[in-house]
Design a protein around this motif. Structure first.
Motif, short mmCIF file in Angstrom:
data_model
loop_
_atom_site.label_atom_id
_atom_site.label_comp_id
_atom_site.label_asym_id
_atom_site.label_seq_id
_atom_site.Cartn_x
_atom_site.Cartn_y
_atom_site.Cartn_z
N LEU A 399 0.82 -1.21 0.00
CA LEU A 399 0.00 0.00 0.00
C LEU A 399 0.86 1.27 0.00
CD1 LEU A 399 -2.79 -1.05 2.54
CD2 LEU A 399 -2.70 -1.42 0.06
N ASN A 400 0.18 2.38 -0.21
CA ASN A 400 0.80 3.69 -0.33
C ASN A 400 1.29 4.19 1.03
OD1 ASN A 400 1.26 6.45 -0.47
ND2 ASN A 400 -0.61 6.94 -1.55
N THR A 401 2.58 4.54 1.14
CA THR A 401 3.14 5.04 2.40
C THR A 401 3.58 6.50 2.31
OG1 THR A 401 5.39 4.33 1.85
CG2 THR A 401 3.98 2.73 2.97
N PHE A 402 3.27 7.19 1.20
CA PHE A 402 3.80 8.54 1.02
C PHE A 402 2.73 9.63 0.98
CE2 PHE A 402 3.63 6.49 -3.19
CZ PHE A 402 2.79 7.35 -3.88
N GLY A 403 1.47 9.29 1.23
CA GLY A 403 0.45 10.33 1.33
C GLY A 403 -0.62 10.25 0.27
N ARG A 404 -1.55 11.16 0.35
CA ARG A 404 -2.73 11.16 -0.52
C ARG A 404 -2.36 11.47 -1.96
NH1 ARG A 404 -6.78 15.28 1.52
NH2 ARG A 404 -8.01 14.39 -0.19
N THR A 405 -3.14 10.90 -2.88
CA THR A 405 -2.94 11.13 -4.31
C THR A 405 -4.28 11.45 -4.97
OG1 THR A 405 -3.23 8.77 -4.79
CG2 THR A 405 -0.97 9.55 -4.42
N ARG A 406 -4.19 12.13 -6.09
CA ARG A 406 -5.40 12.46 -6.85
C ARG A 406 -5.90 11.27 -7.65
NH1 ARG A 406 -1.93 16.78 -7.29
NH2 ARG A 406 -2.68 18.77 -6.46
N ASP A 407 -5.05 10.25 -7.78
CA ASP A 407 -5.40 9.08 -8.59
C ASP A 407 -5.16 7.81 -7.79
OD1 ASP A 407 -2.67 9.33 -8.47
OD2 ASP A 407 -2.29 8.82 -10.56
N ILE A 408 -5.65 6.73 -8.33
CA ILE A 408 -5.37 5.42 -7.78
C ILE A 408 -5.17 4.46 -8.94
CG2 ILE A 408 -7.79 4.69 -7.58
CD1 ILE A 408 -6.95 3.32 -4.91
N THR A 409 -4.19 3.58 -8.83
CA THR A 409 -3.83 2.69 -9.93
C THR A 409 -4.64 1.40 -9.86
OG1 THR A 409 -1.57 3.56 -9.98
CG2 THR A 409 -1.94 1.43 -11.03
N GLY A 465 -1.35 5.56 -6.18
CA GLY A 465 -1.42 6.54 -7.25
C GLY A 465 -0.07 7.22 -7.45
N ASN A 466 0.02 8.04 -8.48
CA ASN A 466 1.28 8.73 -8.80
C ASN A 466 1.21 10.24 -8.60
OD1 ASN A 466 2.76 6.38 -9.70
ND2 ASN A 466 1.46 6.38 -11.53
N ASP A 467 0.01 10.80 -8.67
CA ASP A 467 -0.17 12.25 -8.61
C ASP A 467 -0.38 12.66 -7.16
OD1 ASP A 467 -0.60 14.89 -9.14
OD2 ASP A 467 -2.45 14.61 -10.30
N ALA A 468 0.72 12.86 -6.43
CA ALA A 468 0.67 13.11 -4.99
C ALA A 468 0.27 14.55 -4.69
CB ALA A 468 2.03 12.81 -4.37
N LEU A 469 -0.66 14.71 -3.75
CA LEU A 469 -1.10 16.05 -3.36
C LEU A 469 0.04 16.81 -2.68
CD1 LEU A 469 -4.62 15.22 -1.86
CD2 LEU A 469 -4.11 16.22 -4.09
N GLY A 470 0.20 18.07 -3.06
CA GLY A 470 1.20 18.91 -2.43
C GLY A 470 2.61 18.73 -2.95
N HIS A 471 2.75 18.00 -4.06
CA HIS A 471 4.09 17.74 -4.60
C HIS A 471 4.12 17.97 -6.11
CE1 HIS A 471 5.67 16.01 -0.85
NE2 HIS A 471 4.48 15.46 -0.71
N GLU A 472 5.31 18.11 -6.62
CA GLU A 472 5.49 18.30 -8.05
C GLU A 472 5.12 17.03 -8.81
OE1 GLU A 472 6.43 21.10 -9.69
OE2 GLU A 472 6.29 22.11 -7.73
N PRO A 473 4.72 17.16 -10.09
CA PRO A 473 4.44 15.97 -10.90
C PRO A 473 5.64 15.03 -10.93
CG PRO A 473 3.69 17.95 -12.03
CD PRO A 473 4.46 18.42 -10.83
#
Length: 539
Positions: A399-409, A465-473
């Motif tokens: 699972l994702n350990t780096f925070g919320r994302t705008r997408d999910i794979t 997901g790949n598009d992390a909130l609060g971070h650069e693409p």
């Protein structure tokens, strides 16, 4: 600072909008409880959760105790456990793989040029003399009008086949760059066994396999776990192996065949080629039989308890192994303490519903995933709910350990109608779903939902997901890549409350709660989509 203190101040996540009465259940999926379970499962005390060790005992007893405390019923009669009989086989060829023909002979060196093993439970397996045949991709796929074995009798023979499927080279064939199950190495071995071959050897190509030769070499130089069978796997080919691309070219040269034969095999209508070569090999085995365990708990359905939705996650990892920087415990925090903790969070959420859903919910934590999806394979062959009554499997792994994302794979996007369930749940969170970035890697076939798929039951398997909130693409994608590069399957895969951001995995698991909740209250069954290689199995 303790994980509970760090996570107590985590910002409240948006809740999946089901109905007001369900909000209590969804809130039960929260960062603090998630972290508590992970910190236990990934602790040094659990010794890396390897099957047949004290780590297994600790893991399965912890899970059973948690399920019992929630009030869930044992999933296997009166027990929370399902015994999974396994056999460990350490295979080693007695010498080089020598190939002979009218033009001379070729000697291939173990590990450098080839690897070989067997699933047959015998102390020694001997292949005295076996003719070699090149059978293209080694695929029989009626829905794609493709049969590499057409007109070929391989009894007593060893087939040489290519990795992946024709779509990898020609986007107009099969599913193009999206690997089908016909492209997986496991399928190649299964089909050769069905055809009655004595042996099967896969030609390794880095791009087509999605990993270099060193991965094959390291994986095949160690012992392998398999499920025990009544006939000691005598129905399988005597020899399973791989050769390097360079070794394959030398074989073709010895046979007087152009290396272009591999290009020809990528076209429809290709016919297998007798290489007029033969080989012999002796494989010596060290054998040990043991029993591991799946852990099962069930929430009975209120209206149709004979039908079920399955949530699955594997509890096992690699235990204590080769030290890296002085650390020998392979804790498996991300892989897969996160998914196992997610299973417990989902179970808690469903028990908080004001009333049970119409269908039963089975929470299944399986063993032996790291050894070849063995626990889920055993369950699929010995289910507590018949497969025709099993609605879907929702699988949790890494699972994702780096925070919320705008997408999910959605891994395996396009296989079944579960895509639409995931999309609707994501939209409620203001998110989108995306397919995996490199579907040619065959990731859909590499976790436990796959064994349900082979029985015709659709599986939903998500990734971060790949598009992390609060971070650069690109930042989120790099986090996943860094984990794969630095911590995956190593002692460095440890829980760190100071660096992990639990918000992303909580939101993802709430999404999966939504999907399972919807499925559990419907009367229909999600279908496989047109073109799926599993569609016929459901019928």
């Amino acid at each position: 600072m303790k994980a509970s203190i760090i996570l107590a101040i985590t910002a409240l996540l948006p809740l999946t909008r089901l109905t007001a009465q369900d909000s209590t259940a969804i809130k039960a999926i929260n960062p603090a409880d998630f972290a508590r379970h992970i910190s236990v499962l990934a602790s040094d005390a659990f010794e890396g959760r390897k099957p047949f060790t004290r780590g297994e005992d600790s893991s399965i007893q912890y899970l059973a105790a948690q399920f019992k405390q929630m009030g869930l019923k044992p999933g296997n009669g009166n027990s929370y456990f399902q015994e999974v009989p396994m056999v460990s086989i350490s295979s080693k060829p007695s010498g080089n793989l020598v190939i002979k023909g009218p033009n001379g002979e070729l000697s291939l060196q173990y590990l450098e040029d080839f690897v070989a093993a067997t699933r047959r439970v015998q102390e020694q397996v001997t292949i005295p003399t076996s003719e070699l045949v090149f059978a293209g991709y080694g695929i029989v796929a009626p829905e794609y009008n493709w049969n590499d074995y057409k007109g070929l009798d391989v009894k007593g023979k060893t087939v040489i086949v290519m990795i992946n499927d024709p779509g990898f080279a020609d986007s107009t064939l099969f599913k193009g760059r999206v690997m089908t199950y016909y492209g997986r190495w496991t399928y190649k071995f299964e089909e050769a066994s069905r055809q009655g071959a004595t042996g099967v050897i896969i030609i390794h190509e880095t791009a087509a396999a999605s990993y270099p030769w060193k991965v094959v070499r390291s994986g095949w130089s160690n012992s392998k776990l398999h499920l025990q069978t009544a006939n000691n796997n005598m129905h399988r080919t005597a020899l399973e192996g791989w050769i390097t691309l360079d070794a394959a070219k030398k074989i073709f040269q010895l046979a007087g065949v152009s290396p272009g034969i591999m290009q020809q095999a990528r076209t429809k209508g290709f016919k297998p080629v007798d290489l007029h070569l033969n080989t012999s090999l002796v494989i010596n085995n060290t054998i040990k039989k043991s029993t591991s365990h799946n852990v099962l708990a069930v929430l009975p359905g209120a209206k149709r308890p004979q039908e079920c939705v399955v949530y699955s996650a594997h509890w096992d990892h690699f235990g204590i192994g080769e030290p890296v920087k002085g650390d020998s415990i392979y804790n498996g925090a991300v892989d897969n303490a996160t998914g196992t903790a997610g299973l417990l969070e989902l179970a808690t959420a469903f028990t908080r519903l004001p009333q049970a859903p119409a269908r039963s919910i089975l929470f299944l934590s399986v063993t032996g995933e790291e050894q070849g999806l063995l626990g889920s394979e055993y369950y699929a062959g010995h289910p507590v709910f018949p497969m025709e009554k099993t609605v879907a499997d929702i699988n949790l792994d890494v699972l994702n350990t780096f925070g919320r994302t705008r997408d999910i794979t959605v891994i395996g996007y396009g296989q079944s109608e579960l895509d639409e369930y995931a999309l609707r749940a994501a939209q409620k969170q203001g998110r989108i779903t995306v397919p995996e970035a490199n579907p040619e890697g065959g990731w859909f076939f590499r976790s436990d939902h796959f064994n349900f798929a082979k029985k015709g039951v659709p599986g939903l398997y998500i990734g971060p997901g790949n598009d992390a909130l609060g971070h650069e693409p690109g930042w989120g994608k790099e986090q996943t890549a860094a984990y794969n590069r630095l911590r995956y399957h190593s002692p460095a895969d440890e829980f760190d409350a100071n660096t992990w951001n639990m918000d992303g995995m909580v939101e993802d698991i709430r999404l999966l709660f939504d999907v399972g909740y919807q499925l559990s209250n419907e009367s229909s069954f999600p279908a496989w989509k047109k073109g799926s290689e599993f569609k016929a199995y459901r019928k």
